[in-house]
Design an enzyme around this catalytic site. Structure first.
Site, PDB file in Angstrom:
ATOM      1  N   GLU A 185       0.795  -1.240   0.000  1.00 54.82           N
ATOM      2  CA  GLU A 185       0.000   0.000   0.000  1.00 54.82           C
ATOM      3  C   GLU A 185       0.830   1.294   0.000  1.00 54.82           C
ATOM      4  O   GLU A 185       0.597   2.215   0.783  1.00 54.82           O
ATOM      5  CB  GLU A 185      -0.960  -0.029   1.209  1.00 54.82           C
ATOM      6  N   GLU A 210      -6.338 -10.743  -0.915  1.00 52.52           N
ATOM      7  CA  GLU A 210      -7.114 -10.495   0.315  1.00 52.52           C
ATOM      8  C   GLU A 210      -8.623 -10.429   0.025  1.00 52.52           C
ATOM      9  O   GLU A 210      -9.333  -9.591   0.524  1.00 52.52           O
ATOM     10  CB  GLU A 210      -6.643  -9.197   0.973  1.00 52.52           C
TER      11      GLU A 210
END
Ligand code: G3I
Length: 398
Positions: free
Chosen positions: A179, A295
């Site tokens: 991220e 995820e």
């Protein structure tokens, strides 16, 4: 070691993957599983273990299929453990391999939970994802007061050398950097203005990836991010910045093998999953990289309760299943997509159902309603999403 020598020295990644799959398949074939817990004392729930499991349908197409693991549940809940064994040929620690849990002090490491996950996976012939070596969240409490611009590189390098070195040869893929892109922070090239960026600038990425490659030349080095799945305007901007980063990494010779698309989806934005994702995956694939669904879960907060709670629940289960099937089916059209992991096993333990205000922010419309975001119920029976996911694996043709 020279590049060419290194290439000869390590098993090719394709060989490594085949070995991992073969070990998994052999383990499954050789192991006579005890009667599934959900069948003991109750009418057996047909059609979702053994040859009907997610991992069996995935492995039939050379795919890795699994879930993020909560070590507390693994240690305390036999049905949870059994479901992981039956359904997964790959696992990842939901939290145990992050800086916070691993770094009690600036000078020490804590590996207990991570070691238990690795041992569990190896015992059951599962591949392992490492998550993650560098992130702006869940840093230890001492981090801000201890890590400075002058010592940040030393801390980052030592962490990666120690952690990736400890599990060298055991990890199929590492989320090396997680991220790092957040265009709304207003930084050049869309970088997130997080701790590592503030301390080292964008070069923290090269430091992390080069250190990881040296620490474990067998692992597939992955850049992992979210909100790059749909054609919503904010996703389109972020996805472009992620692609720019990946292309820059390849053009400048940084060691990277894969992109992780976290795939935290929702029934509210599923309609915007379209051409942009296909183009993105094709561009990443053209760079010679793999793409992992890392995820996967589907937030159903956008859906109402219908004419009754039961009717509303069934509608939500079906809507979530539709997103699972359509999204994974679309991703698996691309040969580069080889791994699909859900972010958890059963609904109740999902981060989306976290209690209190912390969890309610993920469910702003229905803070007191439990999401049906994962493939299993809290009794570890398959949700409609399980069957949609399995059908998506069967659709794999490449
Ligand atoms: O273990 C401590 C416990 O000792 C303490 O009493 C308790 C109360 O503060 O906190 C516990 O740690 C929590 C941890 O989950 C384990 O339950 C952290 O506060 C909490 O922030 C942490 O949340 C995790 C979150 O990442 C932040 O690390 C979620 O479980 C996890 O699902 C979530 O996963 C992230 C991925 O790593 C990256 N992509 C997004 C995804 C969802 O946010």
């Amino acid at each position: 070691m020279h590049m060419a020598e290194r290439e000869q020295a390590r098993p090719s990644r394709r060989t490594f993957a085949k070995q991992a799959l073969a070990v998994g398949a052999a383990t499954v074939a050789a192991r006579t599983l005890p009667t599934p817990l959900h069948a003991q004392g109750t009418t057996a729930v047909p059609g979702f273990v053994g040859k009907d499991s997610l991992k069996a349908h995935a492995a039939a197409h050379g795919l890795f299929a699994g879930a993020a693991v909560n070590l507390h549940l693994l240690d305390t809940n036999p049905a949870y453990k059994q479901t992981l064994i039956e359904q997964c040929n790959i696992v990842v620690a939901e939290n145990a391999m992050k800086w916070g849990p691993m770094r009690p002090t600036p000078d020490t490491f804590q590996f207990d939970e991570a070691d238990r996950l690795v041992a569990f996976a190896e015992q059951h012939g599962m591949a392992i994802r490492g998550h993650n070596l560098c992130w702006h969240e869940q840093l230890p409490g001492w981090f801000e007061a201890t890590v400075t611009k002058s010592n940040a590189e030393e801390f980052l390098v030592k962490h990666i050398q120690t952690v990736a070195g400890r599990y060298r040869g055991k990890i199929r893929a590492w989320d090396v950097v997680n991220e790092a892109i957040k265009p709304e922070d207003g930084q050049p090239d869309g970088f997130r203005n997080g701790p590592w960026y503030k301390l080292l600038g964008p070069r923290f990425i090269e430091i992390a990836f080069r250190t990881a490659r040296a620490a474990d030349p067998h692992a597939l080095l992955t850049y992992n991010d979210y909100d790059i799945e749909t054609d919503r305007p904010q996703d389109v901007v972020k996805r472009a910045a992620v692609l720019q980063l990946i292309e820059h990494m390849k053009q400048t010779g940084m060691p990277i093998d894969a992109v992780g698309v976290q795939s935290h989806l929702s029934t509210g934005s599923a309609a915007q999953i379209g051409a942009g994702l296909d183009t993105f995956v094709s561009r990443v694939q053209a760079l010679g990289l793999k793409v992992f669904v890392t995820e996967l879960d589907v937030n159903d907060d956008s859906l109402g309760d219908g004419t009754s709670p039961d009717e509303g629940l069934r509608a939500r289960q079906q809507a979530v299943a539709e997103v699972y099937g359509r999204y994974v089916g679309s991703m698996l059209k691309h040969p580069a997509v080889t791994d699909v992991l859900t972010w958890g096993v059963a609904n109740g333990a999902s981060w989306l159902n976290a209690p209190g205000k912390g969890g309610a922010k993920f469910r702003p419309l229905h803070p007191d309603r439990k999401e049906v975001c994962l493939p299993f119920t809290d009794a570890y029976a398959p949700e409609p999403a399980f069957f949609a996911l399995r059908t998506a694996y069967d659709s794999r043709t490449s």
